[in-house]
Motif scaffolding. Structure first.
Motif, PDB file in Angstrom:
ATOM      1  N   GLY A  15      38.618  44.839  45.648  1.00 57.60           N
ATOM      2  CA  GLY A  15      38.947  44.641  44.242  1.00 57.60           C
ATOM      3  C   GLY A  15      37.788  45.128  43.388  1.00 57.60           C
ATOM      4  O   GLY A  15      36.885  45.835  43.858  1.00 57.60           O
ATOM      5  N   LEU A  16      37.774  44.722  42.124  1.00 53.87           N
ATOM      6  CA  LEU A  16      36.722  45.187  41.220  1.00 53.87           C
ATOM      7  C   LEU A  16      35.329  44.817  41.714  1.00 53.87           C
ATOM      8  O   LEU A  16      34.396  45.621  41.611  1.00 53.87           O
ATOM      9  N   SER A  17      35.164  43.603  42.254  1.00 53.61           N
ATOM     10  CA  SER A  17      33.829  43.191  42.693  1.00 53.61           C
ATOM     11  C   SER A  17      33.371  44.000  43.902  1.00 53.61           C
ATOM     12  O   SER A  17      32.222  44.456  43.954  1.00 53.61           O
ATOM     13  N   GLY A  18      34.261  44.200  44.870  1.00 53.91           N
ATOM     14  CA  GLY A  18      33.895  44.979  46.047  1.00 53.91           C
ATOM     15  C   GLY A  18      33.585  46.427  45.700  1.00 53.91           C
ATOM     16  O   GLY A  18      32.626  47.014  46.215  1.00 53.91           O
ATOM     17  N   LEU A  19      34.381  47.014  44.823  1.00 50.97           N
ATOM     18  CA  LEU A  19      34.161  48.411  44.425  1.00 50.97           C
ATOM     19  C   LEU A  19      32.870  48.558  43.640  1.00 50.97           C
ATOM     20  O   LEU A  19      32.120  49.526  43.831  1.00 50.97           O
ATOM     21  N   ILE A 136      28.498  40.905  52.322  1.00 53.01           N
ATOM     22  CA  ILE A 136      28.764  40.585  50.916  1.00 53.01           C
ATOM     23  C   ILE A 136      30.249  40.304  50.748  1.00 53.01           C
ATOM     24  O   ILE A 136      31.095  41.179  50.970  1.00 53.01           O
ATOM     25  N   LEU A 137      30.558  39.077  50.375  1.00 53.66           N
ATOM     26  CA  LEU A 137      31.942  38.617  50.251  1.00 53.66           C
ATOM     27  C   LEU A 137      32.453  38.860  48.840  1.00 53.66           C
ATOM     28  O   LEU A 137      31.945  38.280  47.880  1.00 53.66           O
ATOM     29  N   CYS A 138      33.441  39.718  48.746  1.00 47.59           N
ATOM     30  CA  CYS A 138      34.080  40.014  47.463  1.00 47.59           C
ATOM     31  C   CYS A 138      35.564  39.687  47.587  1.00 47.59           C
ATOM     32  O   CYS A 138      36.442  40.518  47.318  1.00 47.59           O
ATOM     33  N   THR A 139      35.809  38.462  48.035  1.00 51.85           N
ATOM     34  CA  THR A 139      37.175  38.029  48.334  1.00 51.85           C
ATOM     35  C   THR A 139      37.937  37.576  47.087  1.00 51.85           C
ATOM     36  O   THR A 139      39.132  37.310  47.157  1.00 51.85           O
TER      37      THR A 139
END
Length: 545
Positions: A15-19, A136-139
């Motif tokens: 999602g936005l955080s992971g990207l 890094i968790l961007c769940t």
């Protein structure tokens, strides 16, 4: 299949955080990849396929601050729909070539830390094994959907769907008897979208949604001619984008507009009414986050805002019973203590004679039958299709879905068994080299998502770069500093009007989940100040070797 390469960082979630995290790290030269459960990027917006799905942040602030991307892309709506957002994600991917760093259709099942090597070992449901220095968790806040254990749901002979598991091909609801359980954001959006199509709609409401006007606009709409001090929203020019992206880092909520500069008590009742009217006219989240800052802590200010809202909404509702169910004269919960839903035609649809509302707080759902839903007072109401807009195990659910072990026999699930603990809303003591973004104890959904995401991703990336320069490979939060931060989060919550409201902000929507503050409600400026203070004091609160 096992990868022999040790990544600098493995990111979970596209999602936005992971990207954002992926972009930051790769720009700095860190080898990093994303594992994503879905078949494409987009996070929540990949899954939110239900009718009417869209975001409640207006443009240009609901996107990553990547000039190469936003300078070559035009949103067509003030509040982008799911279709617009996926068009943006495809453009983002095409422009920056992100998919080559993402492994799709891959759910991470476990992550174990090697305490001797300072390496995370990650396994997936596709038998992929990977090692990485940092995990890094961007769940996100809605990666774990919640379906209540309704008695008899498996006996229902019609069709039922969770709003977050909508069929890609869509549903034909025309002339169908439809029931929808839940009136949070997805419920509101679905109701106003399908209400004019169905033969009959039954809405099962636990508490009223305090909806405020979206004021949606299309880029092709005629420009509004206004005076310079008008509160009408206008499409921003791209020459303004950079200043807007800078501004949102300093406002309380990470939106482009902040609270009214004058204090509630310093204005007369007449002057305050003008502030309310202006924010109502502006639309979007203005009536929630651009009026008075005392709204969340001062009962008098909160009651006055609620009275204004109720008067506006009650004037739109025709039936007296529906009027009291949807906008009671006395508030069911404090105004703004749940994230308000933006509406276009929600109350118009609920005015329709083919729409009924059942208050499940007084007439609870007893069971599903073969033909419909049985409640205490109404008995069985028949339905062809049931929609469960019943939300998510927010913020912690996606993290706890993964079996995360710190190499000493302790899991994150066990650590949080008696309550969530964190340091700075990005990590936990006893779990080295582990971070999360847009998760518990950060601003998360009490902000414009890309703003808080950008702040956290920048800070984590800068920290890892500093460690790399110093030849350091291990970082873990100090347990005492974790206690201090967690206390800070709880104290802000305790001194507000939020605790009395049953909401997912404190896990109240999940049976058995501890009721506790999950979001940081101190605002973006204070949160940023805390992060900067940590940095300026040589990353105080961390043990780095």
């Amino acid at each position: 299949m096992e990868s022999t390469q040790i990544l600098d960082a493995l990111i979970i979630g596209a999602g936005l955080s992971g990207l954002n995290m992926l972009l930051n790290l790769r720009k700095l030269g860190f080898s990093s990849k994303i594992y994503e459960t879905g078949s494409y990027l987009g996070g929540a917006w990949f899954w939110n396929r239900y009718p009417g799905a869209g975001v409640d942040s207006d443009i240009p602030i609901y996107q990553l601050n990547e000039k190469e991307v936003w300078s070559s892309f035009d949103f067509k709506e003030r509040f982008p729909s799911r279709q617009e957002l996926m068009r943006y994600f495809r453009h983002l991917d095409k422009t920056l070539g992100l998919s080559k760093y993402i492994i799709y259709n891959t759910f991470v099942t476990s992550a174990d830390f090697d305490d001797g090597e300072n390496i995370w070992h990650i396994k997936t449901d596709t038998d992929l094994s990977t090692s990485a220095r940092y995990l890094i968790l961007c769940t996100g806040f809605q990666s774990k959907r919640y379906t209540p254990p309704f008695k008899g749901l498996d006996t229902f002979k019609g069709e039922w769907y969770h709003s977050n598991a909508w069929p890609e091909e869509g549903l034909n609801l025309v002339k169908k008897r439809v029931a929808i359980v839940g009136t949070g954001a997805s419920g509101v959006q679905i109701i106003q979208e399908i209400g004019t199509q169905v033969a009959h709609l039954t809405v099962y409401q636990r508490s009223p949604a305090y909806c405020i006007p979206m004021r949606q606009r299309s880029f092709n709409d005629e420009p509004i001619v206004t005076s310079s001090n008008s509160s009408e929203w206008q499409f921003p020019n791209k020459i303004e984008y950079e200043s807007i992206f800078n501004k949102i880092k300093s406002t309380f909520s990470g939106f482009a507009t902040d609270f009214y500069p004058e204090k509630f008590d310093n204005l007369s009742a007449t002057e305050r009414q003008k502030v309310y009217e202006d924010s109502w006219t502006h639309g979007g989240c203005a009536f929630w986050l651009f009026a008075f800052s005392e709204l969340f802590t001062n009962q008098e200010a909160n009651d006055e805002a609620y009275a204004f809202w109720a008067e506006k909404i009650r004037a739109r509702i025709h039936h007296p019973i529906k009027k009291d169910l949807l906008a009671p004269l006395k508030p069911i919960y404090a105004w703004g203590s749940k994230r308000p839903c933006l509406e276009i035609s929600y109350y118009d649809v609920l005015n329709q004679t083919n729409v009924d509302i059942i208050d499940v707080s007084s007439s609870p759902i007893i069971e599903f039958t073969e033909n419909g839903i049985k409640t205490k007072t109404e008995g069985v109401v028949p339905a062809d299709i049931v929609i469960l807009a019943t939300g998510f195990d927010a913020l912690t659910g996606g993290i706890l879905d993964i079996n995360i072990s710190n190499g000493k026999g302790n899991s994150i699930k066990e650590k949080w068994r008696k309550g969530t603990k964190s340091y700075l809303g990005v990590c936990a003591s006893d779990f080295p080299n582990l971070f999360w973004v847009y998760g518990p104890h950060g601003p998360a959904d009490f902000s414009n998502a890309p703003t808080s995401i950008g702040i956290q991703c920048d800070w984590i990336a800068d920290l890892l770069l500093e460690m790399q320069k110093n030849g350091q490979t291990r970082i873990v939060a100090d347990e005492n500093m974790e206690k201090i931060w967690t206390h800070h989060v709880h104290l802000l919550w305790k001194n507000s009007l939020f605790p009395a409201t049953k909401s997912w902000y404190q896990g109240s929507n999940i049976p058995g989940k501890i009721e506790e503050p999950l979001c940081y409600i101190g605002g973006i400026p204070l949160y940023t100040e805390k992060l900067n203070s940590c940095t300026e004091n040589n990353y105080e609160g961390f043990i780095i070797v």
